[in-house]
Write a protein that holds these residues in place. Sequence first.
Motif, PDB file in Angstrom:
ATOM      1  N   LYS A  50       0.816  -1.214   0.000  1.00 26.23           N
ATOM      2  CA  LYS A  50       0.000   0.000   0.000  1.00 26.23           C
ATOM      3  C   LYS A  50       0.852   1.267   0.000  1.00 26.23           C
ATOM      4  CE  LYS A  50      -3.978   0.057   2.046  1.00 26.23           C
ATOM      5  NZ  LYS A  50      -5.103   0.010   3.009  1.00 26.23           N
ATOM      6  N   HIS A  51       2.164   1.120   0.017  1.00 27.70           N
ATOM      7  CA  HIS A  51       3.054   2.273  -0.085  1.00 27.70           C
ATOM      8  C   HIS A  51       3.359   2.567  -1.550  1.00 27.70           C
ATOM      9  CE1 HIS A  51       3.704   1.531   4.212  1.00 27.70           C
ATOM     10  NE2 HIS A  51       4.194   2.753   4.273  1.00 27.70           N
ATOM     11  N   VAL A  52       3.295   3.841  -1.874  1.00 28.28           N
ATOM     12  CA  VAL A  52       3.671   4.311  -3.205  1.00 28.28           C
ATOM     13  C   VAL A  52       4.768   5.349  -2.988  1.00 28.28           C
ATOM     14  CG1 VAL A  52       2.881   5.386  -5.335  1.00 28.28           C
ATOM     15  CG2 VAL A  52       1.316   3.921  -4.016  1.00 28.28           C
ATOM     16  N   GLY A  53       6.013   4.911  -2.973  1.00 32.38           N
ATOM     17  CA  GLY A  53       7.110   5.787  -2.605  1.00 32.38           C
ATOM     18  C   GLY A  53       6.936   6.231  -1.163  1.00 32.38           C
ATOM     19  N   ASP A  54       6.949   7.552  -0.940  1.00 35.74           N
ATOM     20  CA  ASP A  54       6.763   8.100   0.402  1.00 35.74           C
ATOM     21  C   ASP A  54       5.293   8.263   0.771  1.00 35.74           C
ATOM     22  OD1 ASP A  54       9.498   8.251   0.761  1.00 35.74           O
ATOM     23  OD2 ASP A  54       9.623  10.309  -0.009  1.00 35.74           O
ATOM     24  N   TRP A  55       4.412   7.856  -0.120  1.00 27.86           N
ATOM     25  CA  TRP A  55       2.974   8.021   0.097  1.00 27.86           C
ATOM     26  C   TRP A  55       2.349   6.680   0.463  1.00 27.86           C
ATOM     27  CZ3 TRP A  55       0.675  12.909  -0.502  1.00 27.86           C
ATOM     28  CH2 TRP A  55       1.514  13.888  -1.032  1.00 27.86           C
ATOM     29  N   TRP A  56       1.174   6.770   1.072  1.00 26.68           N
ATOM     30  CA  TRP A  56       0.460   5.553   1.490  1.00 26.68           C
ATOM     31  C   TRP A  56      -0.956   5.612   0.943  1.00 26.68           C
ATOM     32  CZ3 TRP A  56      -3.737   4.110   4.599  1.00 26.68           C
ATOM     33  CH2 TRP A  56      -3.740   2.767   5.012  1.00 26.68           C
ATOM     34  N   SER A  57      -1.422   4.502   0.400  1.00 27.18           N
ATOM     35  CA  SER A  57      -2.731   4.469  -0.237  1.00 27.18           C
ATOM     36  C   SER A  57      -3.843   4.284   0.784  1.00 27.18           C
ATOM     37  CB  SER A  57      -2.807   3.338  -1.264  1.00 27.18           C
ATOM     38  OG  SER A  57      -4.136   3.191  -1.729  1.00 27.18           O
ATOM     39  N   THR A  58      -4.829   5.177   0.729  1.00 28.89           N
ATOM     40  CA  THR A  58      -5.997   5.041   1.603  1.00 28.89           C
ATOM     41  C   THR A  58      -6.960   3.983   1.103  1.00 28.89           C
ATOM     42  OG1 THR A  58      -7.322   6.689   0.419  1.00 28.89           O
ATOM     43  CG2 THR A  58      -5.847   7.501   2.163  1.00 28.89           C
TER      44      THR A  58
END
Length: 527
Positions: A399-407
């Motif tokens: 669920k991580h996209v680089g430094d971002w996290w998918s809700t």
Amino acid sequence: MRPHDMGTLFDEAAASGAPTVVHLDRPFDIAPHDGTRWTLPELADLVRATAARLADAGVRPGDRVAVVKDNHWDYDLLGCAVARLGAVPALLSARLDTADLLTLLDRLQPAALVTTSALLARCRDGAAPAAAPVLVTLDSAAPGALHLAALDPARPCLPVRRSADEPLAIHHTSGTTGLPKLVTHSTRTLVDELARFEAVRYPGIGIRPDDVLLNASAYAHGRTFCWTAVVLSVPPAEMVLLSGDDPDTADPLLRTHPPTVVEATPATYVRLRPLTTRLDNPFRRVRLYISTYDAVHPPALRAYLTASRHRRPLWMQGWGQTETGPLTFRFHTRRSALAADAESTARRLGRPVPGRTRLRAVDPDTLRPVPRGRPGLLLVRTAALAQGYVGEDERWAAKHVGDWWSTGDMGVLHRDGSVSVLDREVDSVPGMSCLRTEDALEQRLPQALECVVLGLPDGDPLPVVVTADGRLDPDAWKQATYGLPRLRDPAVLTWDEVPRTGTGKVRRAALARRLTGTAPAGTGRWT
């Protein structure tokens, strides 16, 4: 007082000298003979005694302790008692399906399970027993289990300190789209980043010393653990705790102690809504309503805001997740709830918390950012992000996209910085929002307690209309669907016929399988 240690939270609240009085709708399960009125020093004594009893049962620092019981605020008292021992509470709803509960317990591998004799029997009737080296029952003795009341409440038990980044507590997600996930938070994420930010007497929305604060929640959920840290740090005059949502049961307690601030699950707001129309409605003094967990539809907003006789009552709607805590806030007023465009703007959930949360919308297939105003998969960056999923490291990493996290939510970031949530990705249907369609149906069907639109892999979405008697007039349905996207003929159910999570959310995947035998429409990649 600023919250910092859940193990000593009640001690510090008692030492503050605040004269807060707590009123319950029924006695605590951990203190069934001690009544429904409590002071902060009495609650601190109860947490210390409970910790001593659990230590007597064999709970040690670092242990995972699963708690599964009937809904009540003593979930959080038990959580604080376990934290006091340096152990990690895992608070699980008793409303979980037996098979799901057993799966989560297997992932947890707890050193101790604190539960009731009835729930223990239910688990033992399942495909596999609820395994834990130590079993503790709250209500009565059970074969192979220790009875909490028979354990030593005076055993010496000094608080065990832990670092801010050690696991503090485990809570499960709602499970609307399948098996819930077990989310681990630390003191840094849950207390330092979430509770401390909220434990401030902000003008208008902060807790005041003269407030009567009502909470009618799902107490196994992570939100109430954080809420407990907040409310004991800025204590009100009174706290009223509801463990159920039956309006006739709640009415006498609420009329005796009419609240000024209310926090409840959206499902509980729906269930208690009949009280808003009574002559002596208990919400007449409310200045602030708070909702999290799920969407709140315009008819409920309107009913509660107009029930208050306060000059300018506010409704603070938060959007967030167990993994992240609150991400955005939006305020509704009596005027906005009555506005002609209330139906079309209800999905706008406000702006990200300044300086604490960042959001991005991306194409769910390419993961490239989409322009403002276009639907996309919502990603978040927040220091309050949990540590991971118990037993599902790969799922957490995916669920991580680089430094971002998918809700896992599909939504729109607007030019003014606000966000609209359209649907969970797993429930999404191309070209429409199931949530917005639900808003429209509830607006047009006053007899509906709730409307749910299920996206399916093939054909038009299936609407489910929940009414008091499980009946719906065909002409009323025809008028309600005018101008809406194409829908199948509705399934009409009563409230109790709908599968729900511990927070009262509709278990959409389970409902879709029950009614159609198929899974939801989305890919489920980001669930």
